[in-house]
Design an enzyme around this catalytic site. Structure first.
Site, PDB file in Angstrom:
ATOM      1  N   ASP A   1       0.853  -1.177   0.000  1.00 44.40           N
ATOM      2  CA  ASP A   1       0.000   0.000   0.000  1.00 44.40           C
ATOM      3  C   ASP A   1       0.897   1.238   0.000  1.00 44.40           C
ATOM      4  O   ASP A   1       2.075   1.163   0.390  1.00 44.40           O
ATOM      5  CB  ASP A   1      -0.895  -0.033   1.248  1.00 44.40           C
TER       6      ASP A   1
ATOM      7  N   ASP B   1      -0.357   4.999   0.839  1.00 45.39           N
ATOM      8  CA  ASP B   1      -0.668   6.035   1.822  1.00 45.39           C
ATOM      9  C   ASP B   1      -0.537   5.520   3.248  1.00 45.39           C
ATOM     10  O   ASP B   1      -1.205   4.569   3.654  1.00 45.39           O
ATOM     11  CB  ASP B   1      -2.090   6.556   1.602  1.00 45.39           C
TER      12      ASP B   1
END
Length: 247
Positions: free
Chosen positions: A19, A21
């Site tokens: 991922d 963020d």
């Protein structure tokens, strides 16, 4: 007649999904897209204020589905009518000025350890594909799987090409991607900070929860998943664990 060369057995790739963020970088990447757009006069001060509020909320309490959707919609709107080439340059500028200083060095080190182990490292993110591609390229990763925006003749329409890559959609795409690559998901890895990525984390055989929000932390502890706050000592321990596996 010379002996035939022995056939090299096919070794399925090991994929590591990261991922972006608050896992790879601090904060929400779409905020920096908005801020750069404001600097270039593409959006108003009111728009950048909204982006700023979402960034503050994200850093304070983590992802919120409603706020994420609103921020993504605004990001799509601001790219409408602009060329792919121009926005690729904007993404490089965002990377140099805003994203590179916000990268968690420990997470970057984990991604590079996967590469050293011969794994493929893919960003998987709701971040627009064009921005995710730049981040992956600048870090020397294998590639990125992001939210796609429709373009006609090299100009963005402002509409999605498919779905925002978020929640269950990430897990669906990761499964399809692994199948296409001939990878065994039980041998693959995933890293995330968000409870929205529980489906993705559950889809692979190896998952590490980084900088977790409260809901993901509770779930990870219940499931016995490895949990790593962003502290240098614990990330170093994860790297040692990965090196020992060497696969």
């Amino acid at each position: 007649m010379p002996d035939a060369e022995p056939l090299t057995p096919h070794v399925p790739p090991v994929l590591a999904f990261f991922d972006v963020d608050n896992t790879l970088m601090k904060g929400a990447s779409v905020f920096y897209v908005g801020r750069e757009a404001w600097r270039r006069g593409l959006i108003s001060f009111r728009d950048i204020a909204v982006f700023g509020w979402h960034q503050f909320r994200f850093l304070a309490v983590g992802e919120n589905r409603h706020h994420l959707a609103t921020a993504k919609e605004r990001a799509l709107g601001l790219v409408s009518g602009h060329t792919e080439a121009g926005l690729v340059q904007l993404a490089h500028d965002i990377y140099d000025r805003d994203i590179a200083p916000k990268l968690w060095p420990e997470t970057v080190a984990l991604a590079r350890q996967h590469l050293e182990n011969g794994h493929e490292v893919w960003l998987i993110t709701a971040t627009p594909q064009l921005v995710a591609d730049v981040i992956a390229s600048r870090l020397g990763l294998t590639g990125a799987i992001g939210t796609k925006v429709e373009a006609l003749d090299g100009v963005f329409t402002g509409d999605l090409d498919g779905h925002v890559l978020h929640g269950e959609e990430k897990a669906v795409v990761a499964r399809q991607f692994a199948t296409a690559r001939g990878a065994d998901l039980d041998e693959c890895w995933a890293y995330s900070d968000s409870s929205n990525d529980i489906p993705l984390l559950s889809a692979v055989g190896n998952r590490i929860v980084i900088n977790a929000d409260a809901k993901l932390l509770a779930h990870a502890r219940h499931e016995g998943w490895e949990v790593l706050p962003l502290k240098r000592s614990s990330i170093r321990e994860a790297k040692r664990h990965l090196k020992k596996q060497g696969r």
